[in-house]
Design a protein around this motif. Structure first.
Motif, PDB file in Angstrom:
ATOM      1  N   GLY A   8      -8.816  -7.556  54.511  1.00 27.63           N
ATOM      2  CA  GLY A   8      -9.851  -7.417  55.525  1.00 27.63           C
ATOM      3  C   GLY A   8      -9.252  -7.698  56.881  1.00 27.63           C
ATOM      4  N   GLY A   9      -9.889  -8.609  57.633  1.00 26.57           N
ATOM      5  CA  GLY A   9      -9.492  -8.780  59.025  1.00 26.57           C
ATOM      6  C   GLY A   9      -8.433  -9.830  59.260  1.00 26.57           C
ATOM      7  N   VAL A  10      -8.786 -10.834  60.026  1.00 26.39           N
ATOM      8  CA  VAL A  10      -7.818 -11.760  60.599  1.00 26.39           C
ATOM      9  C   VAL A  10      -6.995 -12.478  59.536  1.00 26.39           C
ATOM     10  N   GLY A  11      -7.650 -13.094  58.557  1.00 20.71           N
ATOM     11  CA  GLY A  11      -6.914 -13.861  57.533  1.00 20.71           C
ATOM     12  C   GLY A  11      -5.993 -12.961  56.733  1.00 20.71           C
ATOM     13  N   SER A  52     -12.716   0.538  64.202  1.00 24.17           N
ATOM     14  CA  SER A  52     -12.416   0.110  62.820  1.00 24.17           C
ATOM     15  C   SER A  52     -11.725  -1.247  62.877  1.00 24.17           C
ATOM     16  N   PRO A  53     -12.501  -2.324  63.033  1.00 27.59           N
ATOM     17  CA  PRO A  53     -11.926  -3.641  63.343  1.00 27.59           C
ATOM     18  C   PRO A  53     -10.868  -4.141  62.363  1.00 27.59           C
ATOM     19  N   ASP A  54     -11.115  -4.001  61.056  1.00 29.00           N
ATOM     20  CA  ASP A  54     -10.131  -4.555  60.121  1.00 29.00           C
ATOM     21  C   ASP A  54      -8.832  -3.739  60.142  1.00 29.00           C
ATOM     22  N   VAL A  55      -8.945  -2.425  60.222  1.00 25.27           N
ATOM     23  CA  VAL A  55      -7.732  -1.599  60.323  1.00 25.27           C
ATOM     24  C   VAL A  55      -6.980  -1.937  61.607  1.00 25.27           C
ATOM     25  N   ASP A  56      -7.709  -2.060  62.717  1.00 26.88           N
ATOM     26  CA  ASP A  56      -7.038  -2.341  63.997  1.00 26.88           C
ATOM     27  C   ASP A  56      -6.394  -3.726  63.990  1.00 26.88           C
ATOM     28  N   THR A  57      -7.050  -4.692  63.359  1.00 21.85           N
ATOM     29  CA  THR A  57      -6.472  -6.048  63.283  1.00 21.85           C
ATOM     30  C   THR A  57      -5.183  -6.026  62.462  1.00 21.85           C
ATOM     31  N   GLY A  71      -6.842 -13.658  67.048  1.00 21.35           N
ATOM     32  CA  GLY A  71      -6.688 -13.070  65.710  1.00 21.35           C
ATOM     33  C   GLY A  71      -7.150 -11.632  65.655  1.00 21.35           C
ATOM     34  N   TRP A  72      -7.869 -11.179  66.697  1.00 25.88           N
ATOM     35  CA  TRP A  72      -8.282  -9.751  66.767  1.00 25.88           C
ATOM     36  C   TRP A  72      -8.080  -9.298  68.216  1.00 25.88           C
ATOM     37  N   GLY A  73      -8.097  -7.970  68.410  1.00 24.86           N
ATOM     38  CA  GLY A  73      -7.909  -7.449  69.770  1.00 24.86           C
ATOM     39  C   GLY A  73      -6.464  -7.567  70.234  1.00 24.86           C
ATOM     40  N   GLN A  93     -23.287  -5.356  74.807  1.00 19.36           N
ATOM     41  CA  GLN A  93     -22.192  -6.044  75.478  1.00 19.36           C
ATOM     42  C   GLN A  93     -21.691  -7.229  74.659  1.00 19.36           C
ATOM     43  N   TRP A  94     -22.216  -7.364  73.398  1.00 12.40           N
ATOM     44  CA  TRP A  94     -21.790  -8.570  72.643  1.00 12.40           C
ATOM     45  C   TRP A  94     -20.499  -8.331  71.848  1.00 12.40           C
ATOM     46  N   PHE A  95     -19.938  -7.137  71.916  1.00 13.62           N
ATOM     47  CA  PHE A  95     -18.705  -6.862  71.171  1.00 13.62           C
ATOM     48  C   PHE A  95     -17.632  -6.535  72.198  1.00 13.62           C
ATOM     49  N   ALA A  96     -16.689  -7.455  72.382  1.00 14.41           N
ATOM     50  CA  ALA A  96     -15.729  -7.340  73.491  1.00 14.41           C
ATOM     51  C   ALA A  96     -14.633  -6.324  73.170  1.00 14.41           C
ATOM     52  N   LEU A  97     -14.629  -5.218  73.886  1.00 15.94           N
ATOM     53  CA  LEU A  97     -13.580  -4.200  73.717  1.00 15.94           C
ATOM     54  C   LEU A  97     -12.717  -4.204  74.956  1.00 15.94           C
ATOM     55  N   LYS A 100      -6.934  -1.992  76.601  1.00 15.61           N
ATOM     56  CA  LYS A 100      -5.910  -1.449  75.693  1.00 15.61           C
ATOM     57  C   LYS A 100      -6.551  -1.059  74.354  1.00 15.61           C
ATOM     58  N   ASP A 101      -7.479  -1.900  73.901  1.00 14.05           N
ATOM     59  CA  ASP A 101      -8.169  -1.639  72.630  1.00 14.05           C
ATOM     60  C   ASP A 101      -8.922  -0.306  72.710  1.00 14.05           C
ATOM     61  N   PHE A 102      -9.485  -0.008  73.870  1.00 14.41           N
ATOM     62  CA  PHE A 102     -10.185   1.276  74.041  1.00 14.41           C
ATOM     63  C   PHE A 102      -9.252   2.442  73.737  1.00 14.41           C
ATOM     64  N   HIS A 162     -26.457  -4.146  61.697  1.00 12.60           N
ATOM     65  CA  HIS A 162     -25.050  -3.857  61.455  1.00 12.60           C
ATOM     66  C   HIS A 162     -24.305  -5.171  61.228  1.00 12.60           C
ATOM     67  N   PHE A 163     -23.315  -5.111  60.349  1.00 11.29           N
ATOM     68  CA  PHE A 163     -22.533  -6.301  60.021  1.00 11.29           C
ATOM     69  C   PHE A 163     -22.024  -6.981  61.283  1.00 11.29           C
ATOM     70  N   GLN A 164     -21.521  -6.192  62.269  1.00  6.12           N
ATOM     71  CA  GLN A 164     -20.950  -6.802  63.477  1.00  6.12           C
ATOM     72  C   GLN A 164     -22.019  -7.508  64.305  1.00  6.12           C
ATOM     73  N   GLN A 165     -23.233  -7.003  64.275  1.00 10.27           N
ATOM     74  CA  GLN A 165     -24.289  -7.691  65.029  1.00 10.27           C
ATOM     75  C   GLN A 165     -24.540  -9.049  64.405  1.00 10.27           C
ATOM     76  N   TRP A 166     -24.538  -9.088  63.065  1.00  8.12           N
ATOM     77  CA  TRP A 166     -24.753 -10.357  62.357  1.00  8.12           C
ATOM     78  C   TRP A 166     -23.576 -11.298  62.584  1.00  8.12           C
ATOM     79  N   TRP A 167     -22.346 -10.778  62.411  1.00  9.17           N
ATOM     80  CA  TRP A 167     -21.109 -11.541  62.453  1.00  9.17           C
ATOM     81  C   TRP A 167     -20.803 -12.022  63.864  1.00  9.17           C
ATOM     82  N   VAL A 168     -21.005 -11.172  64.867  1.00  7.24           N
ATOM     83  CA  VAL A 168     -20.586 -11.504  66.236  1.00  7.24           C
ATOM     84  C   VAL A 168     -21.765 -11.956  67.091  1.00  7.24           C
ATOM     85  N   ALA A 169     -22.760 -11.078  67.194  1.00  6.80           N
ATOM     86  CA  ALA A 169     -23.876 -11.400  68.102  1.00  6.80           C
ATOM     87  C   ALA A 169     -24.672 -12.590  67.579  1.00  6.80           C
TER      88      ALA A 169
HETATM   89  N1  FO1 Z   1     -15.155 -10.837  66.981  1.00  2.00           N
HETATM   90  C1  FO1 Z   1     -15.940 -11.642  67.757  1.00  2.00           C
HETATM   91  O1  FO1 Z   1     -16.299 -12.737  67.315  1.00  2.00           O
HETATM   92  N2  FO1 Z   1     -16.340 -11.262  69.007  1.00  2.00           N
HETATM   93  C2  FO1 Z   1     -15.994 -10.070  69.538  1.00  2.00           C
HETATM   94  O2  FO1 Z   1     -16.394  -9.746  70.665  1.00  2.00           O
HETATM   95  C3  FO1 Z   1     -15.144  -9.210  68.766  1.00  2.00           C
HETATM   96  C4  FO1 Z   1     -14.695  -7.977  69.257  1.00  2.00           C
HETATM   97  C5  FO1 Z   1     -13.793  -7.222  68.487  1.00  2.00           C
HETATM   98  C6  FO1 Z   1     -13.258  -6.032  68.983  1.00  2.00           C
HETATM   99  C7  FO1 Z   1     -12.369  -5.284  68.233  1.00  2.00           C
HETATM  100  C8  FO1 Z   1     -11.995  -5.730  66.968  1.00  2.00           C
HETATM  101  O3  FO1 Z   1     -11.096  -5.017  66.244  1.00  2.00           O
HETATM  102  C9  FO1 Z   1     -12.512  -6.922  66.439  1.00  2.00           C
HETATM  103  C10 FO1 Z   1     -13.420  -7.661  67.198  1.00  2.00           C
HETATM  104  N3  FO1 Z   1     -13.942  -8.868  66.710  1.00  2.00           N
HETATM  105  C11 FO1 Z   1     -14.755  -9.652  67.477  1.00  2.00           C
HETATM  106  C12 FO1 Z   1     -13.598  -9.358  65.369  1.00  2.00           C
HETATM  107  C13 FO1 Z   1     -14.390  -8.651  64.283  1.00  2.00           C
HETATM  108  O4  FO1 Z   1     -15.770  -8.865  64.375  1.00  2.00           O
HETATM  109  C14 FO1 Z   1     -13.851  -9.164  62.937  1.00  2.00           C
HETATM  110  O5  FO1 Z   1     -12.474  -9.140  63.032  1.00  2.00           O
HETATM  111  C15 FO1 Z   1     -14.085  -8.312  61.721  1.00  2.00           C
HETATM  112  O6  FO1 Z   1     -14.901  -7.280  61.895  1.00  2.00           O
HETATM  113  C16 FO1 Z   1     -14.503  -9.249  60.613  1.00  2.00           C
HETATM  114  O7  FO1 Z   1     -13.332  -9.547  59.916  1.00  2.00           O
END
Ligand code: FO1
Length: 326
Positions: A8-11, A52-57, A71-73, A93-97, A100-102, A162-169
């Protein structure tokens, strides 16, 4: 060795960078290849662009462009474009892009518009990050457009967001009733996914979120059967230490599906295919663990506190994979 990982993502990304470092440090394993099957349930369309946050991470972490602390971005990021969008009142505006990420999201969206598949697009993006030259292939779990949504309790009744709204916002503070992955039951594994699992010498499960990352990948029809059928040993790394996730909200996700936040309970989610499980020393006694599963404690905290610690944990999971009898 041909190694396959579900991530998945960061870990997951930090673990896989540690794995590549551990392989490169061992002359007998340096030529090993790594195929990463990436979760795409987190994908979201924002400002008309497919993100595609996990692929991009994974791309940024393995390719050296990640914002290490976050851990992301991207590292050394700026937010001029999102600032302009905000000035025009563009939401959300709750999802920071970052600027460069754009670039990644514009390239992906452009190529999608040209008819390329997510698999082809991910390969192009990975090329820029030098991943083929390091023996790393990233495959989206499916080329079908899927998105994880969370059913949350609201005053007026349940609502799917959406998962990101729950996870981030909402920082996963709103109680999740369940996860619904739109399109997953009609999805097919991306080209090469099942073949990679079948041909693997070792399959690894990094300490990714067992519900919304690994759990989603396992939900792609055919993937779980392929894991049950592969002759390769399958070893995982517990995503919890002492019942708590190191980062993220795995405990809130496990609660939503009625599973305890323990290393043993997570092992139970994978019991039909997992051969070995690496846990934090403090969790070795927190069983019971599934019968027949080889459970060992890492020789230090199961904490990827830095890149070297991640490499040590990855090496420990490799050693477990090389020793476990399937
Ligand atoms: N996570 C946040 O907590 N806040 C953000 O604004 C945020 C923006 C973001 C942009 C691009 C990206 O690839 C990931 C981003 N993430 C952000 C992390 C993301 O929500 C998580 O990495 C995964 O989706 C869950 O593993």
């Amino acid at each position: 060795m041909k190694i396959v990982a579900l991530a998945g993502g960061v870990g997951g990304a930090r673990f896989l960078r540690g794995l590549r470092d551990a392989l490169d440090a061992d002359p007998g394993l340096a030529h090993s290849t790594l195929t990463v099957i990436a979760n795409t349930g987190d994908d979201i369309t924002l400002f008309g662009l497919r993100v595609s946050p996990d692929v991009d991470t994974l791309l940024y972490t393995l390719g050296g462009g990640i914002d290490e602390a976050q851990g992301w971005g991207r590292a050394e990021e700026s937010f001029a474009v999102q600032g302009e969008l905000a000035a025009y009142g563009v939401q959300p505006q709750w999802f920071a892009l970052g600027d460069k990420d754009f670039g990644t999201h514009i390239a992906r969206s452009l190529w999608l518009g040209h008819g390329l598949t997510p698999t082809e697009i991910t390969a192009r993006l990975a090329e820029r990050w030098g991943l083929p030259g390091r023996g790393i292939t990233i495959l989206p779990m499916t080329d079908a457009p899927v998105e994880t949504h969370v059913v949350v309790e609201r005053a007026g009744g349940p609502e799917a967001i959406h998962f990101q709204q729950w996870w981030v916002a909402e920082r996963a503070e709103t109680r999740a009733e369940k996860f619904v992955v739109a399109g997953l039951d009609r999805a097919t594994p991306a080209p090469g996914v099942l073949e990679a699992i079948g041909a693997a010498d070792l399959v690894l499960l990094p300490p990714s979120n067992p519900v919304v990352s690994i759990g989603i990948i396992l939900g792609v029809p055919g993937v779980r059967e392929a894991l049950r059928g592969t002759p390769a040993p399958i070893v995982g790394v517990a995503p919890l230490i002492g019942g708590r996730p190191v980062r993220g909200h795995a405990d809130a996700c496990l609660r939503a599906i009625g599973v305890d936040s323990t290393a043993a309970a997570v092992a139970g989610l994978y019991a039909d295919f997992l051969d070995g499980w690496l846990v934090d020393p403090g969790d070795l006694e927190s069983g019971p663990y599934p019968d027949g599963m080889q459970v060992i404690a890492h020789d230090g905290p199961l904490l990827m506190s830095d890149r070297q610690a991640a490499a040590r944990i990855a090496r420990a999971s490799l050693d477990l994979g090389l020793s476990v009898n399937v």
